[in-house]
Design a protein around this motif. Structure first.
Motif, mmCIF file in Angstrom:
data_model
loop_
_atom_site.group_PDB
_atom_site.id
_atom_site.type_symbol
_atom_site.label_atom_id
_atom_site.label_comp_id
_atom_site.label_asym_id
_atom_site.label_seq_id
_atom_site.Cartn_x
_atom_site.Cartn_y
_atom_site.Cartn_z
ATOM 1 N N PRO A 187 62.481 -39.120 -63.484
ATOM 2 C CA PRO A 187 63.260 -38.227 -64.366
ATOM 3 C C PRO A 187 64.560 -38.830 -64.773
ATOM 4 C CG PRO A 187 62.260 -36.908 -62.704
ATOM 5 C CD PRO A 187 61.897 -38.354 -62.255
ATOM 6 N N GLY A 188 64.785 -39.189 -65.891
ATOM 7 C CA GLY A 188 65.950 -39.780 -66.443
ATOM 8 C C GLY A 188 66.363 -41.188 -66.474
ATOM 9 N N ALA A 189 65.271 -41.898 -65.842
ATOM 10 C CA ALA A 189 65.306 -43.314 -65.669
ATOM 11 C C ALA A 189 65.704 -43.956 -66.936
ATOM 12 C CB ALA A 189 64.068 -44.087 -65.117
ATOM 13 N N ALA A 190 65.064 -43.812 -68.077
ATOM 14 C CA ALA A 190 65.243 -44.487 -69.280
ATOM 15 C C ALA A 190 66.912 -44.422 -69.690
ATOM 16 C CB ALA A 190 64.309 -43.962 -70.511
ATOM 17 N N ASP A 191 67.181 -43.033 -69.710
ATOM 18 C CA ASP A 191 68.837 -42.670 -69.997
ATOM 19 C C ASP A 191 69.570 -43.466 -69.061
ATOM 20 O OD1 ASP A 191 67.728 -41.049 -71.910
ATOM 21 O OD2 ASP A 191 68.299 -39.262 -70.786
ATOM 22 N N LEU B 144 69.242 -46.461 -67.621
ATOM 23 C CA LEU B 144 69.239 -47.879 -67.856
ATOM 24 C C LEU B 144 70.018 -48.063 -69.277
ATOM 25 C CD1 LEU B 144 65.354 -48.635 -67.120
ATOM 26 C CD2 LEU B 144 67.349 -49.367 -65.862
ATOM 27 N N ALA B 145 69.735 -47.109 -70.305
ATOM 28 C CA ALA B 145 70.633 -47.111 -71.524
ATOM 29 C C ALA B 145 71.900 -47.213 -71.119
ATOM 30 C CB ALA B 145 70.219 -46.139 -72.309
ATOM 31 N N GLU B 146 72.415 -46.356 -70.327
ATOM 32 C CA GLU B 146 73.633 -46.219 -69.885
ATOM 33 C C GLU B 146 74.528 -47.625 -69.119
ATOM 34 O OE1 GLU B 146 77.533 -44.462 -70.085
ATOM 35 O OE2 GLU B 146 75.712 -43.974 -70.916
ATOM 36 N N LEU B 147 73.414 -48.166 -68.486
ATOM 37 C CA LEU B 147 73.883 -49.332 -67.748
ATOM 38 C C LEU B 147 74.196 -50.395 -68.698
ATOM 39 C CD1 LEU B 147 71.690 -49.476 -64.365
ATOM 40 C CD2 LEU B 147 74.058 -48.671 -64.701
ATOM 41 N N ARG B 148 73.111 -50.564 -69.589
ATOM 42 C CA ARG B 148 73.256 -51.618 -70.869
ATOM 43 C C ARG B 148 74.598 -51.342 -71.550
ATOM 44 N NH1 ARG B 148 68.207 -50.103 -71.940
ATOM 45 N NH2 ARG B 148 68.854 -48.961 -74.058
ATOM 46 N N ARG B 149 75.073 -50.021 -71.852
ATOM 47 C CA ARG B 149 76.400 -49.746 -72.463
ATOM 48 C C ARG B 149 77.188 -50.282 -71.666
ATOM 49 N NH1 ARG B 149 80.177 -46.407 -73.028
ATOM 50 N NH2 ARG B 149 79.759 -45.158 -71.187
ATOM 51 N N LEU B 150 77.269 -50.018 -70.423
ATOM 52 C CA LEU B 150 78.389 -50.544 -69.543
ATOM 53 C C LEU B 150 78.709 -51.885 -69.115
ATOM 54 C CD1 LEU B 150 78.018 -47.521 -67.035
ATOM 55 C CD2 LEU B 150 79.899 -47.805 -68.615
ATOM 56 N N TRP C 83 69.359 -39.800 -61.263
ATOM 57 C CA TRP C 83 69.787 -41.216 -62.152
ATOM 58 C C TRP C 83 71.221 -40.736 -62.428
ATOM 59 C CZ3 TRP C 83 68.337 -45.045 -59.807
ATOM 60 C CH2 TRP C 83 67.123 -45.299 -59.609
ATOM 61 N N GLN C 84 71.544 -39.624 -62.849
ATOM 62 C CA GLN C 84 72.791 -39.351 -63.360
ATOM 63 C C GLN C 84 73.995 -39.531 -62.504
ATOM 64 O OE1 GLN C 84 73.595 -38.880 -66.842
ATOM 65 N NE2 GLN C 84 75.877 -39.127 -65.948
ATOM 66 N N GLU C 85 73.598 -39.199 -61.209
ATOM 67 C CA GLU C 85 74.695 -39.380 -59.934
ATOM 68 C C GLU C 85 75.094 -40.736 -59.915
ATOM 69 O OE1 GLU C 85 73.592 -37.655 -56.629
ATOM 70 O OE2 GLU C 85 72.862 -35.771 -57.335
ATOM 71 N N LEU C 86 74.044 -41.796 -60.119
ATOM 72 C CA LEU C 86 74.247 -43.171 -59.968
ATOM 73 C C LEU C 86 75.433 -43.460 -61.114
ATOM 74 C CD1 LEU C 86 73.739 -45.886 -58.931
ATOM 75 C CD2 LEU C 86 71.929 -46.336 -60.683
ATOM 76 N N VAL C 87 75.042 -42.949 -62.513
ATOM 77 C CA VAL C 87 75.783 -43.443 -63.756
ATOM 78 C C VAL C 87 77.525 -42.747 -63.384
ATOM 79 C CG1 VAL C 87 76.250 -42.906 -66.082
ATOM 80 C CG2 VAL C 87 74.011 -43.276 -65.388
ATOM 81 N N ASN C 88 77.376 -41.637 -62.715
ATOM 82 C CA ASN C 88 78.812 -40.900 -62.466
ATOM 83 C C ASN C 88 79.443 -41.876 -61.505
ATOM 84 O OD1 ASN C 88 77.922 -39.065 -64.173
ATOM 85 N ND2 ASN C 88 77.482 -37.528 -62.762
#
Length: 241
Positions: free
Chosen positions: A106-110, A112-118, A233-238
């Motif tokens: 759940p949320g893996a694609a989002d 990965l997209a955020e990591l690309r943006r960063l 995954w959102q916790e990783l992005v945060n």
């Protein structure tokens, strides 16, 4: 903990999971592609031998050495004097898809997209008997908008996690200082301990909504080094932000 310039991921149970996993179904899937079968080996005999032979190999190899599916399948085919009507690469793909379907966590694609943006680079290290080509095909189909810098399977590098050799190879391929690399996986003993042992920062992906037999094993594991635990995954992005 440094902000990562690169994050390496485990595959099974981390980026994706495989519900309905059943090895016998892989044998059933490839059997129709046997073009020569001089000893008239039945599907049942074929499947029974493959499953028993794989268990024997797994017992002999231990936990730190991998066997490639291509070598395994060639051995079995020659044992029965069989030939396939397709290439070994196509056979591998048919067998793997027969054994299991793959579902992104759940949320893996989002994520990965955020990591690309960063601007954070990504790669994959997986303990798999399947080839890197086959795993790349699965990941590209699951995440069509994302491309990893590299994808490594233990079948093509001999060593399985947590052995340091496969992690060291990934660090070399990355060209990034290991202090700037995070490694994310769902197995404390294999992923986290292996990553920590070579100087990568370990991230424990512990999403209990993803069905896995690993949860019970992790609950009894002891960790004596710093790591980040994330439940989604959102916790990783945060955390990165």
């Amino acid at each position: 903990m440094n902000k990562p310039k690169m994050i390496l991921f485990d595959y099974g149970g981390t980026l994706m999971y495989e519900p309905d996993f059943e090895p016998a179904n892989g044998n059933k899937a490839i059997y129709p592609y046997i073009s020569e079968n001089p000893h008239n080996v039945t599907l049942e005999e074929f499947s029974e031998y493959l499953l028993r032979f794989f268990d024997e190999i797994r017992a002999l190899r231990g936990e730190l050495i991998e066997i490639h599916e291509h070598m395994f399948l060639r051995n079995v085919l020659e044992h029965f004097d069989m030939k396939l009507s397709i290439s070994i690469e196509k056979a591998e793909w048919i067998i793997w898809n027969g054994i299991s379907r793959d579902v992104p966590t759940p949320g893996a694609a989002d994520m990965l997209a955020e990591l690309r943006r960063l601007g954070i680079r990504t790669g994959v290290i997986s303990n798999l008997c399947w080839s890197g080509t086959a795993l790349t095909r699965r990941l590209n189909a699951a995440f069509p908008d994302h491309r990893f810098d590299f994808i490594m399977t233990s079948s093509e590098y001999i060593f399985r996690k947590p052995d340091e050799h496969i992690f060291d190879m990934a660090i070399r391929k990355s060209g990034v200082d290991k202090a700037d690399i995070w490694y994310c996986g769902n197995d404390i003993e294999v992923d986290l301990a292996g990553a920590h042992g070579v100087g990568l920062y370990p991230v424990f992906y512990d999403d209990r909504s993803v069905p896995s037999k690993i949860h019970e094993k992790n609950d009894s594991a002891t960790v004596d080094f710093p790591y980040l635990r994330i439940g989604c995954w959102q916790e990783l992005v945060n955390k990165i932000k």
